[in-house]
Design an enzyme around this catalytic site. Structure first.
Site, PDB file in Angstrom:
ATOM      1  N   PRO A 101      39.015  30.081  32.737  1.00  0.00           N
ATOM      2  CG  PRO A 101      39.558  27.974  33.580  1.00  0.00           C
ATOM      3  CD  PRO A 101      39.176  29.344  33.996  1.00  0.00           C
ATOM      4  CD  GLU A 107      37.229  22.382  41.882  1.00  0.00           C
ATOM      5  OE1 GLU A 107      36.837  21.946  40.796  1.00  0.00           O
ATOM      6  OE2 GLU A 107      38.417  22.325  42.261  1.00  0.00           O
ATOM      7  NE  ARG A 160      53.794  45.863  24.707  1.00  0.00           N
ATOM      8  CZ  ARG A 160      53.556  45.969  23.405  1.00  0.00           C
ATOM      9  NH1 ARG A 160      52.333  45.861  22.941  1.00  0.00           N
ATOM     10  NH2 ARG A 160      54.546  46.203  22.569  1.00  0.00           N
ATOM     11  CG  ASP A 203      53.218  45.668  19.399  1.00  0.00           C
ATOM     12  OD1 ASP A 203      54.403  45.964  19.595  1.00  0.00           O
ATOM     13  OD2 ASP A 203      52.291  45.954  20.163  1.00  0.00           O
TER      14      ASP A 203
HETATM   15  N1  ADE Z   1      42.024  30.879  35.555  1.00  0.00           N
HETATM   16  C1  ADE Z   1      42.428  29.600  35.463  1.00  0.00           C
HETATM   17  N2  ADE Z   1      42.865  29.328  34.231  1.00  0.00           N
HETATM   18  C2  ADE Z   1      42.719  30.464  33.497  1.00  0.00           C
HETATM   19  C3  ADE Z   1      42.990  30.827  32.149  1.00  0.00           C
HETATM   20  N3  ADE Z   1      43.481  29.959  31.274  1.00  0.00           N
HETATM   21  N4  ADE Z   1      42.707  32.075  31.771  1.00  0.00           N
HETATM   22  C4  ADE Z   1      42.187  32.960  32.629  1.00  0.00           C
HETATM   23  N5  ADE Z   1      41.919  32.687  33.917  1.00  0.00           N
HETATM   24  C5  ADE Z   1      42.166  31.445  34.351  1.00  0.00           C
END
Ligand code: ADE
Length: 240
Positions: A87, A114, A152, A167
């Protein structure tokens, strides 16, 4: 292209990669996807892959040794992008998919718990990618999203009729609405212009619908989209 995926949950990938367009691409050898179980490279008798964070706090952190050794084994001396799904990464989008699709090989690491030891991010990984501003339980679903969007785009994966040139996002605009038979369903009729057989009118209607839809839903796309003077004027008139 070859894609190596490193995960603690290899079984998660069986279904999505066996089906549909990605399944067919693998079958036709347009892409090879190799899923590696990180646990098999864990330390000692118990195949340990994670440990408690220095400084305390909740959760477990992926240790560096199993990941470094496995990634080095996979790529050898070759320069291959090593991507951590997290994230904290840069946001994935069509442009990033197009960039990744140019490589011969990719290594994707699915983070878990974590997080991962920061030395992995600094010295092993070349890119961190997030698929959106929300937190998943792990990087596996994110890796599947990236693989799907990249594969793709590879030559031969989509038939010419499904060309990625058409696309949404590729041209910077959202797609126009599509209809198929029946002509009237529950009293809702297909727009008359699509039945007219007039190709230039159809093309014009579709372009206007793309512009209107983008204006309504993703106005920020219009700044960067490649538009003619006439298209810009149309947008200004519609803004009122
Ligand atoms: N791992 C946990 N959340 C994630 C996300 N939003 N994008 C990529 N990997 C992740």
């Amino acid at each position: 292209m070859r894609i190596d995926i490193i995960t603690l949950f290899p079984n998660m990938f069986a279904g999505p990669f066996a089906e549909s367009i990605i399944g067919r691409a693998i079958e036709h050898n347009l892409v090879a996807i190799v899923v590696h179980n990180l646990r098999a490279h864990g330390l000692g008798k118990h195949h340990v892959v994670d440990d408690r964070p220095y400084g305390g706090g909740p959760g477990m952190v992926l240790k560096p040794e199993p990941l470094f050794e496995l990634v080095e084994e996979i790529k050898g001396e070759d320069r291959v992008p090593v991507i951590l799904l997290s994230p904290q990464g840069r946001l994935f989008c069509q442009k990033v998919a197009q960039e990744l699709a140019t490589h011969e090989q990719l290594v994707l690491i699915c983070g878990h718990y974590e997080g991962v030891d920061e030395r992995i991010c600094e010295h092993l990984v070349s890119d961190e990618i997030s698929i959106g501003d929300y937190v998943l339980t792990g990087g596996e679903l994110a890796a599947m999203v990236v693989v799907d969007a990249v594969v793709r785009l590879l030559p031969g994966v989509l038939g010419s009729e499904e060309s990625p040139r058409e696309d949404s996002h590729t041209g910077g605009l959202l797609e126009y609405p599509q209809y198929t038979r029946p002509q009237v369903y529950r009293g809702w009729a297909v727009p008359q212009v699509l039945l007219s057989g007039n190709h230039s009118q159809v093309a014009r209607w579709r372009k206007e619908q793309s512009l209107l839809r983008t204006l309504a839903r993703r106005p920020e796309f219009l700044e960067k989209a490649d538009l003619s003077a006439e298209e810009r004027r149309f947008i200004e008139t519609m803004k009122g």
